[in-house]
Design an enzyme around this catalytic site. Sequence first.
Site, PDB file in Angstrom:
ATOM      1  N   LYS A   1       2.060   1.623   0.485  1.00 54.11           N
ATOM      2  CA  LYS A   1       0.726   1.869  -0.321  1.00 54.11           C
ATOM      3  C   LYS A   1       0.253   2.857  -0.326  1.00 54.11           C
ATOM      4  O   LYS A   1       1.032   3.823   0.201  1.00 54.11           O
ATOM      5  CB  LYS A   1      -0.208   0.616  -0.686  1.00 54.11           C
ATOM      6  CG  LYS A   1       0.848  -0.186  -0.680  1.00 54.11           C
ATOM      7  CD  LYS A   1       0.341  -1.805  -0.386  1.00 54.11           C
ATOM      8  CE  LYS A   1       0.878  -2.798  -1.022  1.00 54.11           C
ATOM      9  NZ  LYS A   1       0.150  -4.717  -1.517  1.00 54.11           N
TER      10      LYS A   1
ATOM     11  N   HIS B   1       4.095  -2.834 -10.589  1.00 54.04           N
ATOM     12  CA  HIS B   1       3.200  -3.327  -9.250  1.00 54.04           C
ATOM     13  C   HIS B   1       1.962  -4.247  -9.253  1.00 54.04           C
ATOM     14  O   HIS B   1       0.973  -3.346 -10.205  1.00 54.04           O
ATOM     15  CB  HIS B   1       3.444  -2.952  -8.169  1.00 54.04           C
ATOM     16  CG  HIS B   1       2.634  -3.511  -6.794  1.00 54.04           C
ATOM     17  ND1 HIS B   1       1.304  -3.507  -6.612  1.00 54.04           N
ATOM     18  CD2 HIS B   1       3.258  -4.025  -5.821  1.00 54.04           C
ATOM     19  CE1 HIS B   1       1.016  -4.363  -5.320  1.00 54.04           C
ATOM     20  NE2 HIS B   1       2.120  -4.545  -4.327  1.00 54.04           N
TER      21      HIS B   1
ATOM     22  N   GLU C   1       5.883 -11.343  -6.397  1.00 56.73           N
ATOM     23  CA  GLU C   1       4.625 -10.921  -5.694  1.00 56.73           C
ATOM     24  C   GLU C   1       3.732 -11.593  -6.466  1.00 56.73           C
ATOM     25  O   GLU C   1       3.130 -11.346  -7.227  1.00 56.73           O
ATOM     26  CB  GLU C   1       4.779  -9.650  -5.602  1.00 56.73           C
ATOM     27  CG  GLU C   1       5.568  -8.282  -5.659  1.00 56.73           C
ATOM     28  CD  GLU C   1       5.198  -7.190  -4.344  1.00 56.73           C
ATOM     29  OE1 GLU C   1       5.162  -7.131  -3.646  1.00 56.73           O
ATOM     30  OE2 GLU C   1       4.491  -6.666  -5.259  1.00 56.73           O
TER      31      GLU C   1
ATOM     32  N   ASN D   1       6.833  -0.844   1.571  1.00 61.97           N
ATOM     33  CA  ASN D   1       6.404  -0.769   0.366  1.00 61.97           C
ATOM     34  C   ASN D   1       4.560   0.233   1.566  1.00 61.97           C
ATOM     35  O   ASN D   1       3.824  -0.707   1.638  1.00 61.97           O
ATOM     36  CB  ASN D   1       5.429  -1.656  -0.881  1.00 61.97           C
ATOM     37  CG  ASN D   1       3.988  -1.022  -1.846  1.00 61.97           C
ATOM     38  OD1 ASN D   1       4.240   0.060  -1.824  1.00 61.97           O
ATOM     39  ND2 ASN D   1       3.762  -1.826  -2.380  1.00 61.97           N
TER      40      ASN D   1
ATOM     41  N   SER E   1       1.828 -11.135   1.905  1.00 60.34           N
ATOM     42  CA  SER E   1       1.996 -11.490   2.978  1.00 60.34           C
ATOM     43  C   SER E   1       3.098 -12.178   3.955  1.00 60.34           C
ATOM     44  O   SER E   1       3.340 -13.069   4.715  1.00 60.34           O
ATOM     45  CB  SER E   1       1.277 -12.000   3.411  1.00 60.34           C
ATOM     46  OG  SER E   1      -0.827 -11.809   2.880  1.00 60.34           O
TER      47      SER E   1
ATOM     48  N   GLY F   1      -1.112  -9.451   0.761  1.00 59.54           N
ATOM     49  CA  GLY F   1      -2.299  -8.524   1.379  1.00 59.54           C
ATOM     50  C   GLY F   1      -3.499  -9.488   1.729  1.00 59.54           C
ATOM     51  O   GLY F   1      -4.300  -9.081   1.870  1.00 59.54           O
TER      52      GLY F   1
ATOM     53  N   GLU G   1      -0.935  -3.887  -8.343  1.00 60.56           N
ATOM     54  CA  GLU G   1      -2.036  -3.388  -8.108  1.00 60.56           C
ATOM     55  C   GLU G   1      -2.032  -2.820  -8.973  1.00 60.56           C
ATOM     56  O   GLU G   1      -3.644  -1.575  -9.266  1.00 60.56           O
ATOM     57  CB  GLU G   1      -1.709  -2.638  -6.880  1.00 60.56           C
ATOM     58  CG  GLU G   1      -2.455  -3.486  -5.425  1.00 60.56           C
ATOM     59  CD  GLU G   1      -1.806  -3.120  -4.069  1.00 60.56           C
ATOM     60  OE1 GLU G   1      -1.393  -2.083  -4.376  1.00 60.56           O
ATOM     61  OE2 GLU G   1      -1.410  -4.334  -3.453  1.00 60.56           O
TER      62      GLU G   1
HETATM   63  P1  PGA Z   1       1.534  -7.358   1.016  1.00 57.79           P
HETATM   64  O1  PGA Z   1       1.841  -6.542   0.235  1.00 57.79           O
HETATM   65  O2  PGA Z   1       3.085  -7.372   2.305  1.00 57.79           O
HETATM   66  O3  PGA Z   1       0.780  -6.618   2.642  1.00 57.79           O
HETATM   67  O4  PGA Z   1       1.679  -9.119   0.966  1.00 57.79           O
HETATM   68  C1  PGA Z   1       3.049  -6.724  -0.589  1.00 57.79           C
HETATM   69  C2  PGA Z   1       3.070  -6.150  -1.674  1.00 57.79           C
HETATM   70  O5  PGA Z   1       2.083  -5.535  -2.793  1.00 57.79           O
HETATM   71  O6  PGA Z   1       4.300  -5.409  -1.813  1.00 57.79           O
END
Ligand code: PGA
Length: 257
Positions: free
Chosen positions: A11, A98, A170, A9, A216, A176, A100
Site C-alpha cells: 500500500k 482493490h 478480500e 501489498n 487480516s 486492516g 481501497e
Molecule cells: P490487510 O490488507 O492484510 O492489512 O488486512 C489486505 C489487503 O488490503 O490487501
Amino acid sequence: MRDKILAGNWKMNKTFGEAEELIDEIADQLSKKPVNSDVQIIICPPFPYLEMIRDLSEECDIQVGAQNLSQFEAGAYTGEVSAAMLSSMQIGYCIIGHSERRQYFGETDEIIAAKIKQALNEDIFPIFCCGENLTERESGRHFEVVQKQVEAALSDLPADKAYMIIIAYEPVWAIGTGKVASPEQAQEMHAFIRKLVAYKFGEEFAENLSILYGGSCNPSNAAELFKQPDVDGGLIGGASLKAADFIKIAHSFPEDK
Ligand code: PGA
C-alpha cells in the site's frame, strides 16, 4: 495443480530507504529458509520503488507487481501509469480493483474491467480484488455482491489471455481490521467464485484459477486458511510490512495440496 501465490501489498507505506531494508530482509530470510518451489511470492510496492524492488529481488525468485494501473492506454492522463509502462519495466503483476481504490478513488466495476483489459494486453497478470463490505455481509448479500463484481470483471476478457487472471477475495470488513474471515467463510466464498468462473469459462479453466484470500491474514491464521481446498494463497497487507511475519506466512502452505 493450481499455483500457490503469496502477494504482499505494501500500500502507501515505507520511504525509499525503509523499502530497501524490507526487501533486503525478506530476501535474506528467504535465502536462509526457502519456500517450497510451488509457492510464488509477489511483492507489490508503491510505484516509485518498483525498479529498485525488481532489481533487489531478482536473485530470490520474488516477482514484482504494481498496486494499480491506468484504464487508459497512453496520452494526456496526468499522474497515471499505464500497463505498457509497467510491462516495459518487466513488471509482471498488478493488483486491480482493490477495495481501497473502489472506496477512495471511485473505481467502478466498469473502470476495473477496463484496467484488467489493459493489463492483459500487456501480458501483465491481474490480481483482481473483490469482496463485500460489513453491511452487505450482515444483510446476507455477500454472494450477490461478489457475483456482480466477478461477472463485471470477467465480462469481456480476451479468451486467449483470460487464463492469466488471479482473483483475490478480500472481504472489506476484514481488511486492516484484525477481524479475519473464518476458514469456513473464506472457503465458502472461494468455492462460490470458482463456480462462477466455471460457469463462464468451463470447469478446467476454473480448476486452474488461483483464488487468494486477503483481509487480516497473519502468521497465526494463515495455515488454517491455506488448508482450505479453494484457498490458493493470500494477498497480505499489514503483515507484509514485517519481513518475519511475511516469511512465516509464506511457510504456512500445506505440503499435501
Ligand atoms: P490487510 O490488507 O492484510 O492489512 O488486512 C489486505 C489487503 O488490503 O490487501
